[in-house]
Design an enzyme around this catalytic site. Structure first.
Site, mmCIF file in Angstrom:
data_model
loop_
_atom_site.group_PDB
_atom_site.id
_atom_site.type_symbol
_atom_site.label_atom_id
_atom_site.label_comp_id
_atom_site.label_asym_id
_atom_site.label_seq_id
_atom_site.Cartn_x
_atom_site.Cartn_y
_atom_site.Cartn_z
ATOM 1 N N ARG A 59 59.628 55.649 -8.608
ATOM 2 C CA ARG A 59 58.669 56.722 -8.662
ATOM 3 C C ARG A 59 57.713 56.758 -10.163
ATOM 4 N NH1 ARG A 59 63.713 57.407 -7.992
ATOM 5 N NH2 ARG A 59 64.143 55.167 -8.722
ATOM 6 N N THR A 60 57.546 55.319 -10.971
ATOM 7 C CA THR A 60 56.673 55.259 -11.291
ATOM 8 C C THR A 60 55.297 55.224 -10.848
ATOM 9 O OG1 THR A 60 58.609 54.381 -13.504
ATOM 10 C CG2 THR A 60 56.236 54.153 -14.396
ATOM 11 N N LYS A 87 51.656 31.759 -8.798
ATOM 12 C CA LYS A 87 51.481 30.060 -8.269
ATOM 13 C C LYS A 87 52.043 29.901 -9.733
ATOM 14 C CE LYS A 87 47.914 31.555 -4.887
ATOM 15 N NZ LYS A 87 46.646 32.682 -4.482
ATOM 16 N N ARG A 109 53.845 46.907 -16.516
ATOM 17 C CA ARG A 109 55.049 47.031 -16.526
ATOM 18 C C ARG A 109 56.054 45.506 -16.399
ATOM 19 N NH1 ARG A 109 60.379 50.710 -13.128
ATOM 20 N NH2 ARG A 109 59.107 52.336 -13.953
ATOM 21 N N HIS A 137 59.630 53.024 -22.276
ATOM 22 C CA HIS A 137 58.213 53.782 -20.916
ATOM 23 C C HIS A 137 58.099 54.942 -21.126
ATOM 24 C CE1 HIS A 137 58.229 54.858 -16.943
ATOM 25 N NE2 HIS A 137 59.714 54.361 -16.719
HETATM 26 N N1 CP Z 1 62.416 55.775 -13.950
HETATM 27 C C1 CP Z 1 61.656 54.770 -13.392
HETATM 28 O O1 CP Z 1 61.118 54.381 -14.033
HETATM 29 O O2 CP Z 1 62.086 55.132 -11.970
HETATM 30 P P1 CP Z 1 61.311 53.129 -11.446
HETATM 31 O O3 CP Z 1 61.814 52.216 -11.470
HETATM 32 O O4 CP Z 1 61.836 53.975 -9.631
HETATM 33 O O5 CP Z 1 60.154 53.515 -11.479
#
Ligand code: CP
Length: 312
Positions: A59-60, A87, A109, A137
């Site tokens: 999603r993100t 590496k 992330r 988040h």
């Molecule tokens: N909600 C969320 O962060 O989903 P993803 O890990 O798929 O990005």
């Protein structure tokens, strides 16, 4: 003039109510672009957005890419698993090399809490935290709040139950910062092993799901993060599910009109029953839709679109 003028979006902790609402209202204003036949505006034409993900995402990462492209930015996506990180290149070296190519925004992330803050102090580029360990988040919490406001009609003074793997949840931490600003009464619900000591400072701690969701306006379910379970926090998934799965029967305890959220991915039948996840009280797909608008707003505010028309 927007109230949000920060260089980075690293978390929701420390934001003012005005900044929080500016992010949510800007996101709301971007939504109609995604309903057009031609889903594209020139707002970030000539800007370059890079995503750098050291953890999996559906999603993100996808919604940031769609958001950037709907604003006409160029978008480059890097997965650490197929980058020179394999590496031995460090996070800092990787980010410095990306920054040397002059992107206008770097979305990242990482499994380490504080990774986005670390880079923000060392790399000359706006950083968006797309999830750092169990820390924050922020765009997930923003899309959660936008979705709640759409369906409940307000954000102030809500009774919110957050249920599940609180210990590992960056979504919870971002939501708690925002919900406290908004005057919510927060209940943290789960087994004692999945409730960190600091949860008592965030709200009321509850070890029983029925009393935890009682009279809630909003239930935020959390995924059991099996990939982060370094030790056994509960005997078996079946036992966890027996005590903490949100079923239709448990949902009866909440206030009429309750809405159910989940950041995804969901473990069907473990933390949430399928007929709840897919049922009339579930806003899970609305959350995903709003994720694009929230990420459009964040890119617009950080990557230099603030002087342009949002939807020319
Ligand atoms: N909600 C969320 O962060 O989903 P993803 O890990 O798929 O990005």
């Amino acid at each position: 003039m927007t109230a949000f003028t920060r260089e980075h979006l690293l978390g929701l902790e420390g934001l003012s109510l005005e900044e929080l609402m500016a992010l949510i209202d800007t996101a709301s204003s971007f939504r109609e672009i995604s309903e057009r036949d031609i889903k594209k505006v020139p707002t970030l034409r000539g800007k370059t957005v890079v995503s750098l993900f050291y953890e999996p995402s559906t999603r993100t990462r996808t919604s940031f890419e769609i958001a950037a492209k709907r604003l006409s930015a160029d978008f480059v996506s890097i997965s650490a698993s197929v980058s020179s990180a394999t590496k031995g290149e460090t996070l800092l070296d990787t980010a410095r090399n990306i920054a040397a190519m002059r992107p206008d925004c770097l979305i990242m992330r990482h499994s380490a809490a504080g990774a986005a803050h670390f880079l923000a102090q060392r790399v000359p580029c706006p950083i968006v935290n797309a999830g750092d360990g169990a820390h924050e988040h922020p765009t997930q919490a923003l899309l959660d709040l936008l979705t709640i406001r759409d369906h409940v009609g307000r954000l102030d003074g809500l009774d919110v139950a957050i249920v599940g793997d609180i210990l590992h949840s960056r979504v919870t931490r971002s939501n708690v910062h925002a919900l406290k600003l908004l005057g919510a009464r927060i209940r943290l619900v789960g087994p004692p092993t999945l409730l960190p000591a600091e949860a008592a400072a965030w709200g009321e701690v509850c070890y029983d799901i029925r009393s935890g969701v009682r009279n809630a306006d909003v239930i935020m379910m959390l995924r059991i993060q099996r990939e982060r379970q370094g030790r056994n926090f509960f005997p078996t998934l079946e036992e966890y599910s027996r005590y903490f799965c949100l079923t239709r029967s448990v949902l009866q305890e909440a206030r009429p009109g309750v809405v159910v959220l989940h950041p995804g991915p969901i473990n069907r039948g473990i933390e949430i029953a399928s007929d709840v996840a897919d049922g009339p009280d579930s806003l899970i797909m609305d959350q995903v839709t709003n994720g694009v608008a929230v990420r459009m707003a964040v890119l617009y505010l950080l990557a230099g679109g603030v002087d342009d028309e949002a939807a020319a």
